[in-house]
Design a protein around this motif. Structure first.
Motif, mmCIF file in Angstrom:
data_model
loop_
_atom_site.group_PDB
_atom_site.id
_atom_site.type_symbol
_atom_site.label_atom_id
_atom_site.label_comp_id
_atom_site.label_asym_id
_atom_site.label_seq_id
_atom_site.Cartn_x
_atom_site.Cartn_y
_atom_site.Cartn_z
ATOM 1 N N LEU A 574 -11.071 -4.622 -10.685
ATOM 2 C CA LEU A 574 -11.173 -4.808 -9.406
ATOM 3 C C LEU A 574 -9.868 -3.615 -8.728
ATOM 4 N N ALA A 575 -9.190 -4.533 -9.008
ATOM 5 C CA ALA A 575 -7.025 -4.282 -9.004
ATOM 6 C C ALA A 575 -7.159 -2.776 -9.903
ATOM 7 N N ASN A 576 -7.606 -2.104 -10.613
ATOM 8 C CA ASN A 576 -8.093 -0.611 -10.943
ATOM 9 C C ASN A 576 -9.217 -0.064 -10.013
ATOM 10 N N VAL A 577 -9.771 -0.370 -9.212
ATOM 11 C CA VAL A 577 -10.725 0.136 -8.369
ATOM 12 C C VAL A 577 -9.776 -0.057 -7.608
ATOM 13 N N ALA A 578 -8.792 -0.685 -6.672
ATOM 14 C CA ALA A 578 -8.312 -0.343 -6.010
ATOM 15 C C ALA A 578 -7.006 0.783 -6.002
ATOM 16 N N LEU A 579 -6.505 0.722 -6.876
ATOM 17 C CA LEU A 579 -5.650 0.997 -7.470
ATOM 18 C C LEU A 579 -6.157 2.774 -7.369
ATOM 19 N N GLN A 580 -7.009 3.724 -7.797
ATOM 20 C CA GLN A 580 -8.299 4.735 -7.827
ATOM 21 C C GLN A 580 -8.739 5.254 -6.434
ATOM 22 N N GLN A 581 -8.595 4.135 -5.432
ATOM 23 C CA GLN A 581 -9.291 4.672 -4.500
ATOM 24 C C GLN A 581 -8.338 5.199 -3.670
ATOM 25 N N ILE A 582 -6.683 4.353 -3.993
ATOM 26 C CA ILE A 582 -5.795 5.268 -3.262
ATOM 27 C C ILE A 582 -5.196 6.493 -4.097
ATOM 28 N N ASN A 583 -5.487 7.161 -5.413
ATOM 29 C CA ASN A 583 -5.501 8.540 -5.288
ATOM 30 C C ASN A 583 -7.043 9.667 -5.368
ATOM 31 N N ASP A 584 -7.810 9.124 -5.405
ATOM 32 C CA ASP A 584 -9.487 9.335 -5.285
ATOM 33 C C ASP A 584 -9.136 10.314 -3.718
ATOM 34 N N ARG A 585 -9.168 9.101 -2.157
ATOM 35 C CA ARG A 585 -9.220 9.849 -0.857
ATOM 36 C C ARG A 585 -7.738 10.037 -0.477
ATOM 37 N N ALA A 586 -6.655 10.372 -1.352
ATOM 38 C CA ALA A 586 -5.794 10.856 -0.766
ATOM 39 C C ALA A 586 -4.538 10.716 -0.113
ATOM 40 N N TYR A 587 -4.550 8.647 -0.300
ATOM 41 C CA TYR A 587 -3.828 7.895 1.046
ATOM 42 C C TYR A 587 -2.172 8.554 1.093
ATOM 43 N N SER A 588 -1.851 9.605 -0.029
ATOM 44 C CA SER A 588 -0.493 9.795 -0.248
ATOM 45 C C SER A 588 -0.546 10.683 0.173
ATOM 46 N N VAL A 589 -1.048 11.416 0.923
ATOM 47 C CA VAL A 589 -0.866 12.534 2.061
ATOM 48 C C VAL A 589 -0.017 12.966 3.324
ATOM 49 N N ASP A 590 0.102 11.695 4.086
ATOM 50 C CA ASP A 590 0.485 11.574 4.833
ATOM 51 C C ASP A 590 2.514 11.088 4.534
ATOM 52 N N LEU A 591 2.356 10.576 3.397
ATOM 53 C CA LEU A 591 3.986 10.420 3.309
ATOM 54 C C LEU A 591 4.579 11.219 2.429
ATOM 55 N N ARG A 592 3.767 11.970 1.752
ATOM 56 C CA ARG A 592 4.352 13.386 1.150
ATOM 57 C C ARG A 592 4.754 14.580 2.416
ATOM 58 N N ALA A 593 3.702 14.505 3.633
ATOM 59 C CA ALA A 593 4.101 15.624 4.589
ATOM 60 C C ALA A 593 5.190 15.024 4.824
ATOM 61 N N MET A 594 5.703 13.666 5.027
ATOM 62 C CA MET A 594 6.702 13.618 5.704
ATOM 63 C C MET A 594 8.351 13.350 4.510
ATOM 64 N N ASN A 595 7.872 14.410 3.150
ATOM 65 C CA ASN A 595 8.676 14.304 2.847
ATOM 66 C C ASN A 595 9.129 13.234 1.726
ATOM 67 N N VAL A 596 8.543 12.946 1.740
ATOM 68 C CA VAL A 596 8.997 11.462 0.926
ATOM 69 C C VAL A 596 8.668 11.719 -1.241
ATOM 70 N N THR A 597 10.033 11.290 -1.699
ATOM 71 C CA THR A 597 10.082 11.775 -2.921
ATOM 72 C C THR A 597 9.428 11.419 -4.228
ATOM 73 N N SER A 598 9.042 9.765 -3.760
ATOM 74 C CA SER A 598 8.714 8.909 -4.539
ATOM 75 C C SER A 598 7.878 8.123 -4.052
ATOM 76 N N ILE A 599 6.587 7.697 -4.722
ATOM 77 C CA ILE A 599 5.634 6.846 -4.316
ATOM 78 C C ILE A 599 4.871 5.952 -5.301
ATOM 79 N N ILE A 600 5.341 4.787 -4.550
ATOM 80 C CA ILE A 600 4.619 3.843 -5.337
ATOM 81 C C ILE A 600 2.878 3.147 -4.958
ATOM 82 N N LYS A 601 2.238 2.967 -6.054
ATOM 83 C CA LYS A 601 0.578 3.038 -5.445
ATOM 84 C C LYS A 601 1.026 1.448 -6.120
ATOM 85 N N ILE A 613 -2.905 -7.347 -10.367
ATOM 86 C CA ILE A 613 -2.468 -6.178 -9.922
ATOM 87 C C ILE A 613 -1.775 -4.670 -10.628
ATOM 88 N N ALA A 614 -2.505 -3.813 -10.331
ATOM 89 C CA ALA A 614 -2.695 -1.824 -10.952
ATOM 90 C C ALA A 614 -1.685 -1.141 -10.137
#
Length: 621
Positions: A574-601, A613-614
């Protein structure tokens, strides 16, 4: 602006500007003695070929500075960028209510507008027309200009009366009233006053009168000024409810209400020595009979249409300001952060924050939050029922709801009637009315929402900080350190230890509970992150996003899952499903747009008091 200022702005010589004025080539230019004055914002006249580009280009140094914290009208309109609000005078003179009360949130230009009224109306030896000849009111005609410099004015501002005891508050009120008496020192030797009246004036001016005499001081001063000038004065009281709010917070509410009731009743109620009265504040405080029997009071709340565009900036005014400071491309960001208020029928920007934005090199932040105490919103949250907290969480998700609004809400109602919190939050500037229907009397049914990103930030900080009391500091620090480092093993141990120590099995009900728990953990971190929850990003809605305010820190995305009776293997999955959801749904797009250079998921799965935890770190090149 002067000839010199126009020459600098237009890139031509002062002699050339003077010649253009003499030739009638500059609209609105007028001569005062030997000096020409030109309306602010006037464009350079075209040459004979229809061009404005001759001469050296204007430079940014010619721009007027921003009026950071300037509430003196003379100073603001001559030395700083000033948004012309003088048509407020016309609107008042068209209606002429005996006493007007304007309720608006803090830092929305109330003090500056009241000083504008004083400067326009006050009878003085100074020729104050220089502050209005290039303003909109001056071009409205002689029927309005005839009121210029006509009335003696009493001006009191209570905006800084913020003391924790009645004794200190009374001493300050006494000094402020005495100073206003001394400002009218022509009364001390007036031939129109009797010796007894002069003695009474002296006692009040020297702080030698007793409390009862100070409660009647407005009545006394209006009488004396009327007799001396043969014109009834205007009374202006700015931020009248600041000491009342302080009385509520510090325990002397009834005492301050009694003093203010007598002060206002004597000066404003059935007073033949009063021409007009103006008051400003955040709340109306009518139910305490502070304006008892004052049937000549015209209330202008944030839901009323009159004067709606004079407190705060309109969209046109912000566009013009953005163009002036060469930031037209920033208009949408200004809208996202500082627009959204609705006063009557006008869409309004927070003026304090707009000015702060330009002064901060067009970098957005919550400027309004630091301008005053948020004690009242903390009290609202401390007494909030679960239903109220649920609605506040809806607001943070960008949603709205319909509720009853009473614009006459008073401070004690916050404790006695939890449903009144929405009324207070609306009039204090923490909510906006999306739509509004008046149901009866002064009560309304309104659809309410958060105005903008700035207020969303205030809610996140204040609402989430309420969870600090249930989260041990040591546990919070351990969890924070593990999140910073993306240390999965340490984070898992810290979370499980905290769950075992603080919650019962029945508390661990569903994902919503765990969401609030983790959100609270994040909220009690220091000011390194701006935290948002349940917002759209990429192809869905993330659970928690932590935007670093220091670009050297990593951005953090957290997705939560919960299930009952899960095995260790099922929890890990279930933890891996949660982590995969962050990637599959591109939740990091806002942080990337704000020039964040490192993202912890981080994906976190809960089942009762157990957690898995994953996590992964993504470096952006």
């Amino acid at each position: 602006m002067t000839i010199k200022e126009a020459a600098a702005a237009w890139g031509i010589t002062e002699r050339r500007v003077n010649a253009l004025c003499k030739a009638g080539r500059i609209s609105g230019a007028y001569k005062e003695g030997r000096q020409w004055f030109i309306p602010d914002g006037t464009q350079k006249p075209m040459d004979k070929r229809g061009r404005r580009s001759t001469g050296k280009p204007a430079v940014s140094s010619a721009r007027k500075p921003l009026p950071i914290g300037v509430s003196d009208y003379r100073d603001a309109c001559k030395n700083y960028y000033y948004v012309d609000k003088t048509l407020m005078i016309k609107e008042f003179l068209d209606e002429r209510p005996k006493v007007s009360l304007f309720t608006r949130p803090r830092r929305f230009g109330k003090t500056l507008n009241m000083d504008m009224l004083r400067t326009f109306f006050e009878k003085t030896t100074e020729d104050t027309s220089v502050y209005f000849r290039d303003k909109k009111i001056w071009f409205c005609g002689e029927s309005y200009r005839v009121h210029h410099r006509k009335y003696p004015v009493i001006f009191l501002s209570f905006k800084d009366v913020k003391y924790t005891s009645w004794e200190e508050t009374y001493q300050t009120l006494q000094k402020l009233i005495a100073q206003e008496f001394r400002r009218h020192d022509e009364l001390a030797s007036s031939s129109a006053l009797s010796n007894y009246e002069k003695e009474e004036y002296s006692l009040l001016a020297t702080e030698a009168a007793d409390e009862v005499e100070y409660q009647m001081s407005l009545r006394t001063l209006t009488l004396l000024l009327h007799k001396h000038h043969n014109v009834a004065p205007i009374v202006i009281i700015d931020e009248y409810d600041t000491p009342i709010q302080q009385g509520h917070v510090s325990g002397f509410y009834d005492t301050i209400i009694g003093f203010m009731r007598n002060l206002f009743s004597g000066g404003l109620k059935d007073n033949p020595h009063l021409s007009y009265g103006f008051l400003t504040g955040i709340l109306r405080v009518a139910k305490e009979s502070i304006f008892s029997g004052l049937n000549n009071l015209k209330i202008n709340s944030i839901l009323d249409e009159r004067y709606s565009e004079y407190f705060g900036f309109t969209s046109d005014e912000v566009r013009e300001m953005a163009e002036y400071y060469s930031a037209s491309d920033k208009y949408q960001e200004l809208c996202d952060w500082y627009d959204g208020y609705r006063f009557g029928n006008a869409e309004i920007f927070n003026p304090w924050s707009v000015i702060g934005y330009f002064n901060n090199n067009c970098r957005p932040k919550a400027f309004w939050q630091s301008t005053g105490s948020n004690d009242i919103i903390r009290e609202v949250l401390a007494s909030a029922t679960p239903d109220i907290m649920e609605r506040l969480e809806l607001l943070m998700k960008g949603e709205s709801f319909v509720t009853h609004i009473d614009t006459g809400v008073i401070y004690p109602q916050i404790q006695n009637d939890p449903s009144s919190v929405y009324s207070f939050l609306l009039v204090a500037g923490y909510l906006k009315a999306v739509s509004c229907d008046q149901s009866y009397g002064e009560d309304y049914m309104c659809e309410v929402a958060l105005p903008n990103k700035e207020i969303s930030f205030v809610y996140s900080k204040e609402i989430l900080s309420q969870l600090e009391n249930i989260i041990p500091r040591s546990a919070a620090i351990a969890i924070q350190e593990a999140i910073y480092k993306a240390d999965i093993e340490s984070l898992q141990k810290a979370l499980e230890k905290f769950l075992l120590q603080t919650i019962s099995f029945h508390d661990a009900a569903d994902e919503t509970f765990y969401h609030g728990l983790i959100l609270g953990m994040c909220a009690v971190m220091d000011n390194s992150y701006r935290i948002t929850s349940n917002r759209e990003a990429g192809d869905g809605r993330f659970d928690i996003q932590m935007l670093p305010l220091n670009k050297r820190l990593p951005g953090i995305l957290i997705e939560l899952k919960a299930g009952k009776g899960r095995s260790e293997t099922q929890l890990e999955d279930l933890a891996n499903v949660a982590l995969q959801q962050i990637n599959d749904r591109a939740y990091s797009v806002d942080l990337r747009a704000m020039n964040v250079t490192s993202i912890i998921k981080i994906g976190i799965a809960f089942s009762g008091k157990r957690t898995r935890i994953a996590a992964e770190r993504q470096n952006i090149e």
